[in-house]
Design a protein around this motif. Sequence first.
Motif, PDB file in Angstrom:
ATOM      1  N   ASP A  76      25.454  18.872  10.154  1.00  0.00           N
ATOM      2  CA  ASP A  76      25.132  19.980  11.056  1.00  0.00           C
ATOM      3  C   ASP A  76      24.792  21.169  10.158  1.00  0.00           C
ATOM      4  O   ASP A  76      25.682  21.940   9.778  1.00  0.00           O
ATOM      5  CB  ASP A  76      26.332  20.347  11.947  1.00  0.00           C
ATOM      6  N   PRO A  77      23.504  21.324   9.780  1.00  0.00           N
ATOM      7  CA  PRO A  77      23.155  22.272   8.717  1.00  0.00           C
ATOM      8  C   PRO A  77      23.688  23.681   8.911  1.00  0.00           C
ATOM      9  O   PRO A  77      24.148  24.308   7.956  1.00  0.00           O
ATOM     10  CB  PRO A  77      21.633  22.267   8.714  1.00  0.00           C
ATOM     11  N   LEU A 117      27.214  24.457   7.668  1.00  0.00           N
ATOM     12  CA  LEU A 117      27.401  24.772   6.252  1.00  0.00           C
ATOM     13  C   LEU A 117      27.335  26.276   6.022  1.00  0.00           C
ATOM     14  O   LEU A 117      28.154  26.846   5.308  1.00  0.00           O
ATOM     15  CB  LEU A 117      26.298  24.101   5.408  1.00  0.00           C
ATOM     16  N   THR A 164      22.313  32.063   3.267  1.00  0.00           N
ATOM     17  CA  THR A 164      21.074  31.747   2.555  1.00  0.00           C
ATOM     18  C   THR A 164      19.981  31.445   3.564  1.00  0.00           C
ATOM     19  O   THR A 164      20.237  31.034   4.679  1.00  0.00           O
ATOM     20  CB  THR A 164      21.230  30.527   1.656  1.00  0.00           C
ATOM     21  N   ASP A 184      19.539  29.733  14.626  1.00  0.00           N
ATOM     22  CA  ASP A 184      20.054  29.213  15.884  1.00  0.00           C
ATOM     23  C   ASP A 184      21.449  28.626  15.679  1.00  0.00           C
ATOM     24  O   ASP A 184      21.853  27.701  16.340  1.00  0.00           O
ATOM     25  CB  ASP A 184      19.103  28.151  16.434  1.00  0.00           C
ATOM     26  N   ALA A 210      23.646  27.973  18.518  1.00  0.00           N
ATOM     27  CA  ALA A 210      23.163  27.116  19.597  1.00  0.00           C
ATOM     28  C   ALA A 210      23.720  25.707  19.463  1.00  0.00           C
ATOM     29  O   ALA A 210      23.220  24.903  18.705  1.00  0.00           O
ATOM     30  CB  ALA A 210      21.641  27.082  19.607  1.00  0.00           C
ATOM     31  N   GLY A 211      24.764  25.441  20.183  1.00  0.00           N
ATOM     32  CA  GLY A 211      25.264  24.078  20.252  1.00  0.00           C
ATOM     33  C   GLY A 211      26.082  23.644  19.045  1.00  0.00           C
ATOM     34  O   GLY A 211      26.480  22.497  18.947  1.00  0.00           O
ATOM     35  N   VAL A 212      26.314  24.527  18.099  1.00  0.00           N
ATOM     36  CA  VAL A 212      27.099  24.151  16.929  1.00  0.00           C
ATOM     37  C   VAL A 212      28.488  24.732  17.064  1.00  0.00           C
ATOM     38  O   VAL A 212      28.648  25.943  17.212  1.00  0.00           O
ATOM     39  CB  VAL A 212      26.439  24.682  15.642  1.00  0.00           C
ATOM     40  N   PRO A 213      29.489  23.915  17.042  1.00  0.00           N
ATOM     41  CA  PRO A 213      30.838  24.445  17.233  1.00  0.00           C
ATOM     42  C   PRO A 213      31.263  25.333  16.082  1.00  0.00           C
ATOM     43  O   PRO A 213      31.009  25.021  14.925  1.00  0.00           O
ATOM     44  CB  PRO A 213      31.703  23.181  17.297  1.00  0.00           C
TER      45      PRO A 213
END
Lengths: 235, 318
Positions: free
Chosen positions: B16-17, B20, B32, B47, B50-53
């Motif tokens: 899940d980039p 990081l 970065t 984003d 958006a949708g990343v916990p």
Amino acid sequence: MEPAGNERTPPRVDEVASRVDDERVQFDRELVARIANGDERALGVAYDRHAAVLYAASVRMLADPLAAEEVVQDTFLALWSHAGSFDGAQGSLAAWLFAIARNRTLDHLRRASRRPRTEPTTAREDETDDLLETRLASGMPVGDGSTATDPAETVSRRWAAAVVRAVLQTMPPLERAPLELAYDAGLTQQEVAVRLGWPVGTVKTRTRRGLLRLRELLEGSGALDDLLEVQRGAR
Amino acid sequence: MEHADARERLVGAAADPSALDRLAALLGSPATTADTADGRAVTAGADASAGVPDPSAPAADAPEAADARADSDLRAHLETCAACRADLEGWRATAAAIRGALASPDPRPDAVPADPAALRAVTLARVRESGVRTDLPARPLVTGIRSGWASRLRRGAFSNPLRLAGVAAAVVALVLGTAVIRDLSAERDRAQQTARAAASLAATVDQVLQEPGARVVTLHGPASSSASGVLLWGPSSGQVVVMTQALAPPPAGSSYDCWFEQAGRRVVVGRMTFSGDLAYWAGPLDAWTSGDPSGLPFGVSLATAGGSPGAPMLVGRL
């Protein structure tokens, strides 16, 4: 089709793929040992396993098919000449070959892009990658130094992108698809699982394998060090 | 948390980039941005929400609670472990490279050699040759011209454009003929590659010669040499083709550079490629010159890697 989001033991195909990855690395080490002893057939096998991805990276960087073919030839000539210096504990054969190909590719680029110091050279924002690559390959200048981007930084990014694209091109679709959905479409692992109709565990396993392969090749080829240097320099 | 566990979590975060970047931000590292291969910044992590916990967010159910605890343990480990922080930076650089590669269309999505079997054969032939070439005598850098076509050009025998078009076919015949005479199995594969290069060159020659006002310029060697070459120039396209058989392959680390001179400056525009006995360069000139390039001196010089071109081996005027 398996229900998405359902955690369970990864299917057999992933176990097999993982085992094959390990065996590939070991097989490559044995190949290099045989090449070091002058076994031409082993060199042929190594060529069949790695030449395509090296060419794919080099031609993206050079935009010159003949020059990229020269890079491939030089890389395997170097393998033949220096197989004895390969240390499997330091990284895979693929990464080692990428490191050689990177140096050969940059040699080509330096020779091809030698340019005058005073020629107007502004690269416009609307120029495409294709045009820029054509200009680089034909020895035409692509920047006048007036932009903020350091040429060495640009080259580092271009080579890293070339390696990533080449590896993705030769990656099995089962590994490439979840990576592209995560990085290109910006989906979470759960969303990728829904999109592909795979269990989340399968998505994670395949994404992990693809990421590890990319990282290993970027690291072993020296591209990652260059990127980290750029990252540090940007702070 | 152990190193192995921390590194495994980092691989998971890399999937899940934006996670990081979020993790790095929590550790105090600046965010970065990824850049495309040509240096354009892309909105990596724009984003991110958006949708990343969020690893620090309280979890509602058991699996998320377990994840949150693991993320908390990972952060605690990273704060005290330089090696794992370096690993995190490595993953962030890897993620930036992937984002950069995918942020713009791949200009060469099917990058494969024109003839993979020929390339394989040539590569392995070069390897075989590499064991027997060390005792070959060094060739002089400049030799006499080996065929008559360049000297016929010098005499103006090809002033008619229709007759000039024969140059392309002659190039192919000449190169292929050389390979056929050798008729060694190891050379056959090299000849195939040579033929492809020659065919490509011949097509360019043909294209230039069909342009209205196409010019043919003879390039001469130094006074003490009978070397010569030919330069074709298409004024409409700005395309230039330089060909000669008078040059031996350059020593390792050197190349033959093509240049022109304008306003007291020597401008290197390209590098000669060897295909059999033929050395050539084809490329655009109009982007380099200001105004009408007619009459500008054009030459070919030997140059060492990173150095300036030396004395002209061939020279003429556009």
